[in-house]
Scaffold this motif. Structure first.
Motif, PDB file in Angstrom:
ATOM      1  N   ALA A 170       0.404  -1.043  -0.160  1.00 28.87           N
ATOM      2  CA  ALA A 170       0.031  -0.107  -0.068  1.00 28.87           C
ATOM      3  C   ALA A 170       1.098   0.804  -0.091  1.00 28.87           C
ATOM      4  N   MET A 171       2.034   1.597   0.687  1.00 27.05           N
ATOM      5  CA  MET A 171       2.939   2.123   0.782  1.00 27.05           C
ATOM      6  C   MET A 171       3.392   2.882  -0.832  1.00 27.05           C
ATOM      7  N   GLU A 172       4.097   1.225  -0.743  1.00 24.05           N
ATOM      8  CA  GLU A 172       4.967   1.719  -2.389  1.00 24.05           C
ATOM      9  C   GLU A 172       3.407   2.486  -3.530  1.00 24.05           C
ATOM     10  N   ALA A 173       2.161   1.450  -3.420  1.00 23.43           N
ATOM     11  CA  ALA A 173       1.167   2.001  -4.252  1.00 23.43           C
ATOM     12  C   ALA A 173       0.879   3.631  -4.179  1.00 23.43           C
ATOM     13  N   ALA A 174       0.625   4.045  -3.604  1.00 27.82           N
ATOM     14  CA  ALA A 174       1.009   5.841  -2.460  1.00 27.82           C
ATOM     15  C   ALA A 174       1.822   6.566  -3.854  1.00 27.82           C
ATOM     16  N   LYS A 175       3.036   5.983  -3.718  1.00 29.79           N
ATOM     17  CA  LYS A 175       3.772   6.658  -4.245  1.00 29.79           C
ATOM     18  C   LYS A 175       4.366   6.629  -5.717  1.00 29.79           C
TER      19      LYS A 175
END
Length: 561
Positions: free
Chosen positions: A114-119
């Motif tokens: 999820a964190m990488e998706a936001a980035k």
């Protein structure tokens, strides 16, 4: 001249402009003890270098723009930045406020994915800007060359030969058309990718949500009732001086129901498999009485409109309320060769929240005449409970099929917080009418649901299990669901103002804004039955009927074999 012009346009097509990111806004700290195309606020036809403001709200702040000032953000909870007046997540919010989004994902204990998706969403801004500019430049060339083709064709009709220039203009126009189409396709693929990534990101948290890992760190905000009151009334107590000892050990609800010959678990399992239960006799009647009582209370005292809804919905409806795509494994899907919903995958509803909220999808409601909307429905609910293997395998606590009275409110941003508190109080009123001890907790960041910006759980006391268990979850999703289902409202227009010559000046029609949606159990009927069976059992194996349910039980005051 024609060739010179073409060369100039080709040079223009190569120009690259990178839009500057806006700066961040300082948000005051709030000290306190929650159809895919709709995800994208920036459309392919919009200019990437201009940023239009979007009206937004939080449950603690009046609506305002998502644009930012030249000030820094302020911490709210253990590294989480205040959401301030940001709306739910769209491309612009993730791109322009990535630091806030990441701090909320971290606070939710979100996955690395999820964190990488936001980035990744934020990183697409420049690529998207480039594709839009290249497409628009190609379209401009096509327009100019098409005009040249038309001019030369008219000259040709007047017997002026200019075939070489005409052919060259046609070639450049065709080439520009093809380039524009390629950029459009690349842009569509990029936006589809971003929409998929965005669908997997949860709502931003309200500033009042405390930081925590799990349910053990939820915040108790209210306790109601004395767990010893009913035992004393029902003669559970011994005659010793302290009066706190029971003369018998309270049974679990399934044992109480079995004693009344109304619990048929084995029969249900033979038919349907594990986590299904059948009820009969006075126990089935008691379950029906609870559902009817809750419906009557909400429709006659709390102002809700009762709705009978479909139990089967399509994929789009579940995407709108955010059960899909993230939680598909928890749903019961119907085989496509058996039934589809308008050509989409069909599912049994996990809660009446889904059909109730989707009744107004892709609609523009009128704030003055339509809102707030308050709906209530009693339905069976179906959940695969894929992530709960081995948990709560006994009794009625966690089953694949259960009945629930669902409350849904659709509101304006300004009334969202007030209506959330009202809906929660309506669920509390049901417990208080049944005289069941409960506590109200505000869920911490690691326990709150995917779509909620703030959530209260109501936990009822179960003496057989000697613990409080959830019986209602009341969530304010803000505009998170409304954005996904295209649910908007038009604010009331400003009053007319005086103009010269004693004429009234009409103000412009307000632009539609996203609604806020609120939902909660009022109550889960199965768990209410569990609570009544455990709290109202008597030492001789009979069951005292709560006073408010006696009319629904045909006048029966005590249930026994």
């Amino acid at each position: 001249m024609q060739l010179l012009f073409c060369n100039m346009m080709a040079a223009f097509a190569a120009v690259r402009v990178v839009a500057a990111f806006s700066s961040k806004r300082r948000i005051p700290i709030m000290h306190t003890t929650q159809s895919r195309h709709a995800f994208l606020s920036l459309k392919m036809s919009s200019s990437s270098s201009s940023s239009s403001t979007t009206s937004t709200t939080s449950t603690t702040t009046a609506s305002s723009s998502t644009s930012t000032d030249d000030e820094d953000n302020v911490l709210v909870q253990d590294g989480r930045l205040s959401r301030g007046n940001l709306s739910s997540l769209d491309v612009r919010v993730v791109t322009d406020h990535l630091d806030i989004v990441l701090s909320h994902l971290k606070s939710r204990r979100a996955s690395t994915e999820a964190m990488e998706a936001a980035k990744e969403i934020a990183s697409t801004k420049q690529e998207r800007s480039r594709l839009i500019q290249e497409r628009d430049a190609a379209l401009s060339v096509r327009k100019e060359q098409s005009a040249i083709v038309g001019m030369l064709m008219r000259k040709k009709n007047n017997d002026n030969n200019d075939d070489e220039d005409l052919q060259q203009a046609k070639t450049l126009s065709s080439r520009a058309t093809q380039e524009a189409q390629e950029k459009e396709e690349q842009l569509a693929l990029l936006e589809e990718k971003v929409a998929t990534l965005l669908a997997g990101l949860p709502n931003l948290l309200d500033d009042s949500v405390v930081d925590g890992d799990d349910e053990t760190q939820n915040q108790i905000v209210k306790e109601w009732g004395d767990p010893q009151a009913l035992p004393k009334q029902l003669e559970w107590m011994t005659d010793n001086d302290d009066g706190d000892d029971y003369c018998f050990k309270p049974k679990w609800h399934d044992d109480v129901a079995s004693g009344l010959m109304g619990y048929k678990a084995e029969e249900a399992v033979r038919m349907s498999g594990s986590r299904f239960v059948a009820l009969s006799g006075v126990v089935a009647q008691l379950e029906r009485a609870l559902g009817a009582f809750f419906l009557d209370m909400h429709t006659t005292k709390h102002g809700y409109t009762e709705v009978s809804v479909p139990l089967v919905v399509g994929r789009t409806a579940l995407e709108g309320t955010s059960q899909l795509p993230k939680f598909e494994e928890d749903l019961f899907r119907i085989a496509a060769d058996s039934h589809t919903c308008n050509g989409q995958d069909a599912f049994l509803i996990p809660t009446a929240e889904v059909p109730l909220t989707n009744m107004h999808r892709e609609s523009i409601l009128q704030a003055a005449t339509d809102l707030p909307i308050s709906y209530v429905a009693l339905t069976p609910c179906f959940r695969a409970e894929a992530g709960s293997y081995g948990r709560d395998t006994r009794g009625l606590i966690r089953t694949h099929q259960f009945s629930k009275v669902e409350l849904v409110k659709i509101t304006t941003a300004e009334t969202s917080e007030k209506e959330h508190e009202a809906l929660t109080s309506h669920a509390e009123a049901c417990l208080e009418a049944l005289k069941l001890p409960y506590r109200k907790v505000r869920l911490c960041s690691g326990d709150i649901g995917f779509s909620a910006r703030m959530c209260y759980d109501l936990e009822v006391w179960l003496p057989g299990q000697e613990e409080y268990r959830e019986i209602s979850s009341c969530s304010n999703t803000g505009d998170f669901q409304a954005r996904r289902m295209g649910l908007r409202y038009r604010p009331e227009p400003e009053p007319e103002t005086d103009a010269p010559n004693n004429k009234k000046k009409k103000n412009k029609k307000p632009k539609p804004q996203l609604c806020h949606t609120i939902n909660g159990s009022g109550l889960a009927v199965g768990r209410a039955l569990v609570a009544v069976l455990e709290n109202y059992q008597m030492p001789d194996g009979s069951l005292k009927v709560p006073d408010v349910l006696i009319p629904y039980m045909g006048g029966k005051e005590v249930l026994k074999i």
